[in-house]
Scaffold this motif. Structure first.
Motif, PDB file in Angstrom:
ATOM      1  N   ALA A 180       0.841  -1.196   0.000  1.00  0.00           N
ATOM      2  CA  ALA A 180       0.000   0.000   0.000  1.00  0.00           C
ATOM      3  C   ALA A 180       0.885   1.258   0.000  1.00  0.00           C
ATOM      4  O   ALA A 180       0.567   2.249  -0.669  1.00  0.00           O
ATOM      5  CB  ALA A 180      -0.917  -0.003   1.204  1.00  0.00           C
ATOM      6  N   ARG A 181       1.979   1.210   0.768  1.00  0.00           N
ATOM      7  CA  ARG A 181       2.895   2.362   0.768  1.00  0.00           C
ATOM      8  C   ARG A 181       3.523   2.539  -0.610  1.00  0.00           C
ATOM      9  O   ARG A 181       3.727   3.658  -1.072  1.00  0.00           O
ATOM     10  CB  ARG A 181       4.001   2.174   1.803  1.00  0.00           C
ATOM     11  N   PHE A 182       3.839   1.439  -1.281  1.00  0.00           N
ATOM     12  CA  PHE A 182       4.460   1.515  -2.600  1.00  0.00           C
ATOM     13  C   PHE A 182       3.517   2.170  -3.612  1.00  0.00           C
ATOM     14  O   PHE A 182       3.940   2.976  -4.428  1.00  0.00           O
ATOM     15  CB  PHE A 182       4.859   0.111  -3.070  1.00  0.00           C
ATOM     16  N   GLU A 183       2.235   1.809  -3.560  1.00  0.00           N
ATOM     17  CA  GLU A 183       1.284   2.360  -4.497  1.00  0.00           C
ATOM     18  C   GLU A 183       0.964   3.825  -4.189  1.00  0.00           C
ATOM     19  O   GLU A 183       0.596   4.578  -5.078  1.00  0.00           O
ATOM     20  CB  GLU A 183      -0.019   1.534  -4.501  1.00  0.00           C
ATOM     21  N   SER A 184       1.096   4.204  -2.924  1.00  0.00           N
ATOM     22  CA  SER A 184       0.741   5.572  -2.564  1.00  0.00           C
ATOM     23  C   SER A 184       1.873   6.579  -2.863  1.00  0.00           C
ATOM     24  O   SER A 184       1.686   7.777  -2.760  1.00  0.00           O
ATOM     25  CB  SER A 184       0.354   5.653  -1.085  1.00  0.00           C
ATOM     26  N   ILE A 185       3.011   6.093  -3.255  1.00  0.00           N
ATOM     27  CA  ILE A 185       4.139   6.982  -3.554  1.00  0.00           C
ATOM     28  C   ILE A 185       3.855   7.729  -4.864  1.00  0.00           C
ATOM     29  O   ILE A 185       3.425   7.138  -5.857  1.00  0.00           O
ATOM     30  CB  ILE A 185       5.458   6.187  -3.701  1.00  0.00           C
ATOM     31  N   ASN A 186       4.126   9.038  -4.824  1.00  0.00           N
ATOM     32  CA  ASN A 186       3.960   9.863  -6.016  1.00  0.00           C
ATOM     33  C   ASN A 186       5.306   9.886  -6.743  1.00  0.00           C
ATOM     34  O   ASN A 186       6.310  10.307  -6.205  1.00  0.00           O
ATOM     35  CB  ASN A 186       3.534  11.265  -5.608  1.00  0.00           C
ATOM     36  N   ILE A 187       5.322   9.425  -7.970  1.00  0.00           N
ATOM     37  CA  ILE A 187       6.562   9.315  -8.735  1.00  0.00           C
ATOM     38  C   ILE A 187       7.097  10.693  -9.113  1.00  0.00           C
ATOM     39  O   ILE A 187       8.300  10.921  -9.241  1.00  0.00           O
ATOM     40  CB  ILE A 187       6.323   8.469 -10.010  1.00  0.00           C
ATOM     41  N   ASN A 188       6.229  11.684  -9.257  1.00  0.00           N
ATOM     42  CA  ASN A 188       6.653  13.014  -9.650  1.00  0.00           C
ATOM     43  C   ASN A 188       7.528  13.666  -8.582  1.00  0.00           C
ATOM     44  O   ASN A 188       8.285  14.582  -8.897  1.00  0.00           O
ATOM     45  CB  ASN A 188       5.447  13.903  -9.941  1.00  0.00           C
TER      46      ASN A 188
END
Length: 175
Positions: free
Chosen positions: A164-172
């Motif tokens: 869940a933490r991985f998906e919530s990371i904003n790549i920008n």
């Protein structure tokens, strides 16, 4: 008078017929008719004569011929017809069955009555128990937690879950 000793032998009683006398022929006119009992012997096997007066029947019926019903030579197992059971709705997935169970009007009405304090009959109680047990099985099968989760608990679960933490990371942010 001469005395005759007793013996066991019986002498002739009566006068014998003369053997040389010819017998009288029987008169056929003075005979009694014979008493007949039942059918004459061999009537089944003798040729049957039908009334020749009726030319309509081209085919002669033989009374010796019995039933025309065919007799099965091999006994087949009988199929027992049972009462048609009410067909259960077949579901393609447990999710569909769970949705149907949650939308069941009878179950919802009975659960509302239980919540309001009305005592249910034995049949209704059995029905409710059966459906609730099936609901629990489906929830366990689908991995649905029966307890209502609050938003705060969901947030805590996201922090603990690395995916869940991985998906919530904003790549920008990393550019």
């Amino acid at each position: 008078m001469a005395r005759i000793k007793k013996s066991r032998k019986v002498g002739r009683i009566g006068v014998p017929k003369e053997s040389w006398a010819p017998r009288k022929p029987k008169d056929p006119n003075n005979t009694k008719p014979k008493k007949h009992k039942g059918n004459p012997s061999g009537s089944r096997h003798s040729a049957v004569e039908l009334n020749q007066q009726s030319p309509q029947q081209s085919k002669q019926n033989d009374p010796r011929v019995g039933s025309k019903k065919p007799i099965p030579l091999i006994v087949e197992a009988k199929e027992f017809k049972s009462k048609p059971k009410p067909s259960k709705p077949k579901y393609f997935s447990p999710a569909q069955e769970l949705a149907e169970l949650e939308n069941n009007d009878r179950l919802n009405n009975l659960l509302d009555e239980m919540d309001s304090g009305v005592v249910l009959s034995a049949d209704d109680k059995r029905y409710v128990d059966k459906k609730l047990a099936r609901h629990r099985e489906l929830c366990d099968l689908l991995g649905i937690n029966g307890e209502a989760e609050t938003i705060g608990e969901q947030a805590e679960n996201k922090e603990d879950d690395p995916f869940a933490r991985f998906e919530s990371i904003n790549i920008n942010e990393f550019k």
